[in-house]
Write a protein that holds these residues in place. Structure first.
Motif, PDB file in Angstrom:
ATOM      1  N   ILE A  96       0.832  -1.203   0.000  1.00 45.76           N
ATOM      2  CA  ILE A  96       0.000   0.000   0.000  1.00 45.76           C
ATOM      3  C   ILE A  96       0.869   1.257   0.000  1.00 45.76           C
ATOM      4  O   ILE A  96       0.541   2.246  -0.648  1.00 45.76           O
ATOM      5  CB  ILE A  96      -1.001  -0.003   1.187  1.00 45.76           C
ATOM      6  N   ASP A  97       2.016   1.202   0.691  1.00 51.65           N
ATOM      7  CA  ASP A  97       2.916   2.359   0.697  1.00 51.65           C
ATOM      8  C   ASP A  97       3.528   2.597  -0.682  1.00 51.65           C
ATOM      9  O   ASP A  97       3.683   3.740  -1.102  1.00 51.65           O
ATOM     10  CB  ASP A  97       4.025   2.174   1.735  1.00 51.65           C
ATOM     11  N   TYR A 100       0.885   4.187  -2.876  1.00 48.76           N
ATOM     12  CA  TYR A 100       0.769   5.604  -2.545  1.00 48.76           C
ATOM     13  C   TYR A 100       1.919   6.395  -3.174  1.00 48.76           C
ATOM     14  O   TYR A 100       1.707   7.444  -3.777  1.00 48.76           O
ATOM     15  CB  TYR A 100       0.772   5.777  -1.024  1.00 48.76           C
ATOM     16  N   ARG A 111      -7.511  12.599  -0.194  1.00 51.80           N
ATOM     17  CA  ARG A 111      -7.923  11.417   0.557  1.00 51.80           C
ATOM     18  C   ARG A 111      -9.397  11.148   0.315  1.00 51.80           C
ATOM     19  O   ARG A 111     -10.234  12.034   0.383  1.00 51.80           O
ATOM     20  CB  ARG A 111      -7.682  11.639   2.048  1.00 51.80           C
ATOM     21  N   GLN A 115     -12.596   6.069   2.910  1.00 52.05           N
ATOM     22  CA  GLN A 115     -11.543   5.138   3.293  1.00 52.05           C
ATOM     23  C   GLN A 115     -10.996   5.497   4.664  1.00 52.05           C
ATOM     24  O   GLN A 115     -10.801   6.665   4.978  1.00 52.05           O
ATOM     25  CB  GLN A 115     -10.407   5.167   2.265  1.00 52.05           C
ATOM     26  N   VAL A 116     -10.696   4.491   5.454  1.00 50.03           N
ATOM     27  CA  VAL A 116     -10.135   4.711   6.781  1.00 50.03           C
ATOM     28  C   VAL A 116      -8.643   5.011   6.677  1.00 50.03           C
ATOM     29  O   VAL A 116      -8.125   5.889   7.349  1.00 50.03           O
ATOM     30  CB  VAL A 116     -10.375   3.475   7.673  1.00 50.03           C
ATOM     31  N   ASP A 117      -7.952   4.290   5.809  1.00 49.83           N
ATOM     32  CA  ASP A 117      -6.508   4.456   5.660  1.00 49.83           C
ATOM     33  C   ASP A 117      -6.224   5.711   4.830  1.00 49.83           C
ATOM     34  O   ASP A 117      -6.700   5.840   3.710  1.00 49.83           O
ATOM     35  CB  ASP A 117      -5.922   3.225   4.958  1.00 49.83           C
ATOM     36  N   PRO A 118      -5.456   6.674   5.340  1.00 50.58           N
ATOM     37  CA  PRO A 118      -5.211   7.916   4.600  1.00 50.58           C
ATOM     38  C   PRO A 118      -4.386   7.734   3.335  1.00 50.58           C
ATOM     39  O   PRO A 118      -4.266   8.642   2.536  1.00 50.58           O
ATOM     40  CB  PRO A 118      -4.456   8.786   5.613  1.00 50.58           C
ATOM     41  N   ARG A 119      -3.827   6.551   3.128  1.00 48.11           N
ATOM     42  CA  ARG A 119      -3.038   6.320   1.919  1.00 48.11           C
ATOM     43  C   ARG A 119      -3.925   5.936   0.734  1.00 48.11           C
ATOM     44  O   ARG A 119      -3.445   5.844  -0.378  1.00 48.11           O
ATOM     45  CB  ARG A 119      -1.992   5.243   2.182  1.00 48.11           C
ATOM     46  N   HIS A 120      -5.224   5.709   0.964  1.00 48.39           N
ATOM     47  CA  HIS A 120      -6.156   5.489  -0.149  1.00 48.39           C
ATOM     48  C   HIS A 120      -6.501   6.861  -0.692  1.00 48.39           C
ATOM     49  O   HIS A 120      -7.108   7.669   0.000  1.00 48.39           O
ATOM     50  CB  HIS A 120      -7.427   4.772   0.328  1.00 48.39           C
TER      51      HIS A 120
END
Length: 127
Positions: A96-97, A100, A111, A115-120
């Motif tokens: 995922i990193d 990103y 963002r 999505q919960v993950d800020p990298r989405h």
């Protein structure tokens, strides 16, 4: 006869300063595709097979790992996506990193509020 004309510019007006700093000039950045080799030689030579899914839209690049693309190949990918609408890559090893980091090459990210993950992220445009 002497005529005196006044502009209304007093010392108080000349000494006044705006309450906010000046807005920085906005310089439009070109799309990454504008920097690509039109033949896309670097990107297409990295693929073991190039499949055009229809005559007009969709291309699959077989054997290309997105995690190893050079900046020139990323620019060529931007051009290919602009020309073909969608580009497919199978069996990727991206974390995922790394996903990103890859998207930062293509423009400003926003963002996704769902999505919960800020990298989405969603790419909005250019830097």
């Amino acid at each position: 006869m002497t005529t005196i004309t006044t502009t209304g510019l007093t010392q108080k007006v000349l000494d006044s300063r705006p309450p906010h700093p000046p807005v920085a000039e906005i310089v439009e950045v070109q799309d990454r595709a504008a920097f690509a080799d039109p033949a896309k030689t670097s990107l297409l030579s990295a693929a073991t097979k190039v499949r055009h899914l229809t005559p007009y839209i969709g291309t699959e690049l077989v054997g290309v790992q997105l995690s190893t693309l050079t900046p020139a190949q990323k620019d060529e990918l931007a051009l290919l996506a602009a020309e073909r609408g969608v580009v497919f890559f199978r069996d990727q090893d991206l974390t995922i990193d790394q996903q990103y980091e890859l998207t930062t090459h293509f423009g400003v990210q926003d963002r996704d509020p769902n999505q919960v993950d800020p990298r989405h992220v969603t790419i909005l445009g250019h830097d």
